[in-house]
Write an enzyme that holds these catalytic residues in place. Structure first.
Site, PDB file in Angstrom:
ATOM      1  N   ASP A  87      14.649  15.500 -38.249  1.00 45.90           N
ATOM      2  CA  ASP A  87      14.814  14.078 -37.923  1.00 45.90           C
ATOM      3  C   ASP A  87      16.231  13.560 -38.121  1.00 45.90           C
ATOM      4  O   ASP A  87      17.033  14.105 -38.857  1.00 45.90           O
ATOM      5  CB  ASP A  87      13.819  13.218 -38.730  1.00 45.90           C
ATOM      6  CG  ASP A  87      13.881  13.468 -40.235  1.00 45.90           C
ATOM      7  OD1 ASP A  87      14.273  14.576 -40.656  1.00 45.90           O
ATOM      8  OD2 ASP A  87      13.542  12.541 -40.999  1.00 45.90           O
ATOM      9  N   GLU A 145      12.101  14.496 -42.659  1.00 47.36           N
ATOM     10  CA  GLU A 145      12.514  14.697 -44.052  1.00 47.36           C
ATOM     11  C   GLU A 145      12.945  13.369 -44.666  1.00 47.36           C
ATOM     12  O   GLU A 145      12.808  13.154 -45.860  1.00 47.36           O
ATOM     13  CB  GLU A 145      13.661  15.721 -44.124  1.00 47.36           C
ATOM     14  CG  GLU A 145      14.112  16.076 -45.543  1.00 47.36           C
ATOM     15  CD  GLU A 145      15.051  15.057 -46.160  1.00 47.36           C
ATOM     16  OE1 GLU A 145      14.911  14.769 -47.367  1.00 47.36           O
ATOM     17  OE2 GLU A 145      15.918  14.530 -45.455  1.00 47.36           O
TER      18      GLU A 145
HETATM   19 NI    NI Z   1      19.204  15.621 -45.014  1.00 47.08          NI
END
Ligand code: NI
Length: 402
Positions: A87, A145
């Protein structure tokens, strides 16, 4: 030249051969960043790349996640998982580069484009070298994440660590504090647990000129704010780094109006799970007790975030050895614990894990733009290290049980 030296040279040569391709992969990913759990085109792009290499893989794990398998052809070996996060962040890119983000207000400002491209390069190398190893490489492309609860936890719930169960897991993260070609790591507790704290103090508002008629939530919250610092200075073991910060203090009265409520929002970070839970209890008890003593009331909400990221000591020692062999002693560094957090922690809690840092600062640069800033960028020669280090580590670890 022994067998491992031959393998090492082959990996380095393949990384050199594939570097141009992997740089263009990274630039594509950089140009089309997507936010947490929305990595649909990113997932499509990775899947197409793996399909072209005829690497079997499954899509749609934790929405946009991908798991691929590369099986060695010679004999038995361990299962080694390699993980990259996918992401980007809600940041407007300010770099004037030809691969500048085409999605306004979204940017790969944390280098996850490099992690994905590095893992795709490692996959290409390992796929090409299938005859040279026994065992299985499990490729894990993980969404989200950056945003709690994070993709790692969801992927685990959806079985990413089963069928086959990896013996170890390896992850890497870009690191502007080191030059490209260098890496750093630390065994044991390496990154912090993170929790968000929300305190709401309720008193009784009124005219500021007649405080004896009110219960002042502003003063109460101020006492709580100062007193809580003692959790760090008096209760925390000095051997366990601990941070408690409040970035938001809202008491929306006026010069002559005491409001009914005051809010304090902050974070706590530390490196020990037991102390983490004790700390939550102390904060709750202290905040409520102080409010009570002042005739007010304090509501305490603590939202749990990622756990402590623990790097398996033995595995990390081994990875450090592989890195020294591949990159040279002078390019491998012991680094300090960090108070930032990472959801690789969930994976490394389930099986032995090693999360190391990949230097990305250009050799001639003295200042590096920080992660999560609009000017963050990397020296792309670091992708050579990213892919060769992953492939080299995987081959070593698979061999261990043979
Ligand atoms: Ni990172």
């Amino acid at each position: 030249m022994n067998d491992m030296d031959k393998i090492k040279n082959r990996i380095k040569n393949l990384a050199t051969e594939y570097l141009r391709d992997i740089i263009s992969v990274r630039r594509h990913l950089h140009k089309f960043p997507e936010l947490s759990f929305e990595e649909h085109n990113t997932s499509e792009f990775i899947s197409a790349y793996l399909s072209e290499l005829v690497i079997p893989h499954k899509r749609g794990i934790a929405k946009t996640g991908i798991v691929g398998l590369i099986e060695g052809r010679s004999g038995k070996g361990k299962v080694v998982a390699l993980r990259a996060d996918m992401d980007a962040l809600p940041v407007r890119e300010q770099n004037e580069v030809e691969y500048k983000s085409a999605h306004d207000g979204i940017m790969h400002a944390c280098g996850h484009d490099v992690h994905m491209a590095g893992l795709m390069g490692a996959a290409r190398i390992l796929n090409e070298m299938k005859d040279d190893f026994g065992g299985i490489v499990k490729l894990i492309f993980q969404p989200s994440e950056e945003t709690y609860p994070g993709g790692a936890k969801v992927m685990i719930e959806e079985g990413v660590l089963e069928n086959p169960k990896p013996d170890v897991i390896i992850g890497q993260h870009v690191y502007p504090d080191l030059k490209s070609g260098h890496i750093g790591m630390k065994g044991g507790n390496y990154m912090a647990s993170t929790d968000e704290i929300y305190l709401r103090v309720t008193g009784k508002g009124g005219h500021a000129a007649t405080p004896f008629k009110n219960i002042d939530p502003v003063l109460t919250a101020s006492h709580i704010l100062v007193a809580l610092q003692q959790v760090v200075s008096r209760n925390a073991n000095p051997g366990i780094p601990t941070v408690l910060s409040f970035g938001r203090f809202i008491a929306d009265g006026r010069t002559n109006v005491i409001p009914d409520t005051a809010r304090l929002d902050g974070i706590m970070r530390t490196f020990d799970e037991q102390w983490r839970s004790e700390m939550k209890q102390k904060i709750t008890r202290m905040a409520k007790g102080i409010a009570e003593g002042m005739g007010a009331h304090c509501e305490v909400v603590i939202d749990p975030g990622y756990p402590v990221l623990h790097n398996d000591e033995n595995l990390t020692q081994r990875v450090m050895g592989y890195a020294r062999d591949l990159l040279g002693d002078e390019c491998v560094h012991e680094i300090e614990a960090r108070t930032t957090a990472e959801d690789f922690a969930y994976l490394a809690r389930a099986i032995p894990g090693c999360f190391y840092r990949l230097g990305v600062n250009p050799p001639d640069s003295t200042t590096a733009p920080n992660l999560h800033t609009s000017t963050f960028n990397v020296d792309e020669s670091s992708l050579h290290t990213a892919m060769s280090m992953m492939a080299w580590t995987a081959i070593h670890e698979m061999k261990l049980t043979v």
